[in-house]
Design an enzyme around this catalytic site. Sequence first.
Site, PDB file in Angstrom:
ATOM      1  N   ASN A   7      55.118  15.931 -42.810  1.00 56.30           N
ATOM      2  CA  ASN A   7      56.568  15.767 -42.730  1.00 56.30           C
ATOM      3  C   ASN A   7      57.131  16.961 -41.954  1.00 56.30           C
ATOM      4  O   ASN A   7      56.974  18.116 -42.368  1.00 56.30           O
ATOM      5  CB  ASN A   7      57.163  15.704 -44.133  1.00 56.30           C
ATOM      6  CG  ASN A   7      58.643  15.395 -44.130  1.00 56.30           C
ATOM      7  OD1 ASN A   7      59.394  15.917 -43.321  1.00 56.30           O
ATOM      8  ND2 ASN A   7      59.083  14.557 -45.053  1.00 56.30           N
ATOM      9  N   ARG A  18      69.851  27.416 -35.618  1.00 55.56           N
ATOM     10  CA  ARG A  18      70.226  28.277 -34.503  1.00 55.56           C
ATOM     11  C   ARG A  18      70.814  27.509 -33.322  1.00 55.56           C
ATOM     12  O   ARG A  18      71.271  28.124 -32.358  1.00 55.56           O
ATOM     13  CB  ARG A  18      68.987  29.060 -34.017  1.00 55.56           C
ATOM     14  CG  ARG A  18      68.549  30.192 -34.920  1.00 55.56           C
ATOM     15  CD  ARG A  18      69.546  31.324 -34.929  1.00 55.56           C
ATOM     16  NE  ARG A  18      69.681  31.943 -33.620  1.00 55.56           N
ATOM     17  CZ  ARG A  18      68.937  32.969 -33.194  1.00 55.56           C
ATOM     18  NH1 ARG A  18      68.012  33.475 -33.996  1.00 55.56           N
ATOM     19  NH2 ARG A  18      69.129  33.478 -31.997  1.00 55.56           N
ATOM     20  N   HIS A  43      62.271  12.142 -42.141  1.00 54.38           N
ATOM     21  CA  HIS A  43      63.226  11.581 -43.096  1.00 54.38           C
ATOM     22  C   HIS A  43      64.632  11.872 -42.589  1.00 54.38           C
ATOM     23  O   HIS A  43      65.271  12.843 -43.011  1.00 54.38           O
ATOM     24  CB  HIS A  43      63.006  12.198 -44.476  1.00 54.38           C
ATOM     25  CG  HIS A  43      63.783  11.552 -45.572  1.00 54.38           C
ATOM     26  ND1 HIS A  43      63.293  11.434 -46.862  1.00 54.38           N
ATOM     27  CD2 HIS A  43      65.011  10.984 -45.597  1.00 54.38           C
ATOM     28  CE1 HIS A  43      64.201  10.831 -47.619  1.00 54.38           C
ATOM     29  NE2 HIS A  43      65.260  10.560 -46.863  1.00 54.38           N
ATOM     30  N   HIS A  50      68.757  17.814 -40.702  1.00 54.07           N
ATOM     31  CA  HIS A  50      67.435  18.248 -40.193  1.00 54.07           C
ATOM     32  C   HIS A  50      67.028  17.302 -39.070  1.00 54.07           C
ATOM     33  O   HIS A  50      67.437  17.501 -37.928  1.00 54.07           O
ATOM     34  CB  HIS A  50      66.390  18.375 -41.306  1.00 54.07           C
ATOM     35  CG  HIS A  50      66.534  17.416 -42.440  1.00 54.07           C
ATOM     36  ND1 HIS A  50      66.402  16.050 -42.290  1.00 54.07           N
ATOM     37  CD2 HIS A  50      66.794  17.632 -43.759  1.00 54.07           C
ATOM     38  CE1 HIS A  50      66.564  15.470 -43.454  1.00 54.07           C
ATOM     39  NE2 HIS A  50      66.811  16.383 -44.368  1.00 54.07           N
ATOM     40  N   GLU A  70      60.910   7.787 -43.411  1.00 45.82           N
ATOM     41  CA  GLU A  70      61.439   7.669 -44.770  1.00 45.82           C
ATOM     42  C   GLU A  70      62.954   7.631 -44.735  1.00 45.82           C
ATOM     43  O   GLU A  70      63.579   8.210 -43.839  1.00 45.82           O
ATOM     44  CB  GLU A  70      61.026   8.888 -45.610  1.00 45.82           C
ATOM     45  CG  GLU A  70      59.550   9.107 -45.756  1.00 45.82           C
ATOM     46  CD  GLU A  70      59.245  10.333 -46.593  1.00 45.82           C
ATOM     47  OE1 GLU A  70      58.108  10.441 -47.072  1.00 45.82           O
ATOM     48  OE2 GLU A  70      60.142  11.194 -46.759  1.00 45.82           O
ATOM     49  N   THR A 100      67.204  17.109 -51.388  1.00 52.14           N
ATOM     50  CA  THR A 100      65.912  16.486 -51.136  1.00 52.14           C
ATOM     51  C   THR A 100      65.785  15.293 -52.070  1.00 52.14           C
ATOM     52  O   THR A 100      66.615  15.108 -52.964  1.00 52.14           O
ATOM     53  CB  THR A 100      64.761  17.484 -51.353  1.00 52.14           C
ATOM     54  OG1 THR A 100      63.510  16.872 -50.968  1.00 52.14           O
ATOM     55  CG2 THR A 100      64.671  17.923 -52.799  1.00 52.14           C
ATOM     56  N   HIS A 190      55.740  14.766 -52.472  1.00 54.22           N
ATOM     57  CA  HIS A 190      56.769  15.647 -53.013  1.00 54.22           C
ATOM     58  C   HIS A 190      56.125  16.781 -53.822  1.00 54.22           C
ATOM     59  O   HIS A 190      55.543  16.551 -54.874  1.00 54.22           O
ATOM     60  CB  HIS A 190      57.789  14.915 -53.882  1.00 54.22           C
ATOM     61  CG  HIS A 190      59.110  15.664 -53.940  1.00 54.22           C
ATOM     62  ND1 HIS A 190      60.153  15.412 -53.072  1.00 54.22           N
ATOM     63  CD2 HIS A 190      59.528  16.693 -54.718  1.00 54.22           C
ATOM     64  CE1 HIS A 190      61.154  16.216 -53.331  1.00 54.22           C
ATOM     65  NE2 HIS A 190      60.801  17.015 -54.332  1.00 54.22           N
ATOM     66  N   ASP A 191      56.244  17.967 -53.277  1.00 54.99           N
ATOM     67  CA  ASP A 191      55.748  19.205 -53.897  1.00 54.99           C
ATOM     68  C   ASP A 191      54.224  19.255 -54.005  1.00 54.99           C
ATOM     69  O   ASP A 191      53.686  20.087 -54.752  1.00 54.99           O
ATOM     70  CB  ASP A 191      56.382  19.433 -55.270  1.00 54.99           C
ATOM     71  CG  ASP A 191      57.841  19.857 -55.165  1.00 54.99           C
ATOM     72  OD1 ASP A 191      58.264  20.210 -54.048  1.00 54.99           O
ATOM     73  OD2 ASP A 191      58.550  19.837 -56.190  1.00 54.99           O
ATOM     74  N   HIS A 214      57.294  20.444 -47.013  1.00 54.88           N
ATOM     75  CA  HIS A 214      57.814  21.758 -47.389  1.00 54.88           C
ATOM     76  C   HIS A 214      56.705  22.768 -47.665  1.00 54.88           C
ATOM     77  O   HIS A 214      56.711  23.878 -47.121  1.00 54.88           O
ATOM     78  CB  HIS A 214      58.720  21.625 -48.616  1.00 54.88           C
ATOM     79  CG  HIS A 214      59.350  22.916 -49.037  1.00 54.88           C
ATOM     80  ND1 HIS A 214      60.442  23.445 -48.397  1.00 54.88           N
ATOM     81  CD2 HIS A 214      59.012  23.797 -50.006  1.00 54.88           C
ATOM     82  CE1 HIS A 214      60.761  24.596 -48.963  1.00 54.88           C
ATOM     83  NE2 HIS A 214      59.914  24.829 -49.947  1.00 54.88           N
TER      84      HIS A 214
END
Length: 237
Positions: A7, A18, A43, A50, A70, A100, A190-191, A214
């Site tokens: 991802n 920036r 996503h 993002h 996603e 999230t 996820h995580d 992440h």
Amino acid sequence: MTKLSVNINKIATLRNSRGGDVPNVLQFAKDVQKFGAQGVTIHPRPDERHIRYQDVYDLKPEVYTEFNIEGNPIQQFIDMVLEVKPAQVTLVPDAEDAITSNSGWDTIKHKDFLVDVVKEFKQNGIRTSIFVDPVLKQVEGAKATGTDRVELYTEAFANDYGLGNEMGIKPYVDCAVLANALGLGINAGHDLSLENIKFFKQNIPDLLEVSIGHALISESLYLGIENVINMYLRQLK
């Protein structure tokens, strides 16, 4: 071997902080594939904080592995996916202002809606996956929508594992066994991280794909992206 889809939302977040085009999202997608990742996940959200909608179109010709998009299937998202035609679309019920993803679908309550969305994507040759909590009735509900796969929402597992509670894997094992019996493919995300991915993979039967962003990007700040990609691939063998 379980496929690794990277991802790249966090790369877009860094770019957007920036302005300009550094780091370059397209180049990063090319690089993770070159380094061995078997898919790229994005996503996009309505506020484009993002991944931007234009990124989706720009990425399409650059992703030669599996392209997984996603998102919450609002009409703008549906229209975009139908135009881009990724290999897979993962339906996630996140609120527009969510930091999230924080829950899976209630596949029973939203059955009629999901049936219609899944049907439209499948008619256009796009594999569908539904993001679900590790609850048996939600897996059964997902089956009733006609989806090809479920993506197990793994935050609870990651939290338990980090606290030393390996029994936190049990609901995921139970759901995986049921999904397999129902003929549903199994994804997860996820995580998930280098700390917990091997244990998860070893305990989930027929895990087809994990989507990791992440943790992988954070770990890469210390270890290097090419090295981290290959570390994940070794854990998933």
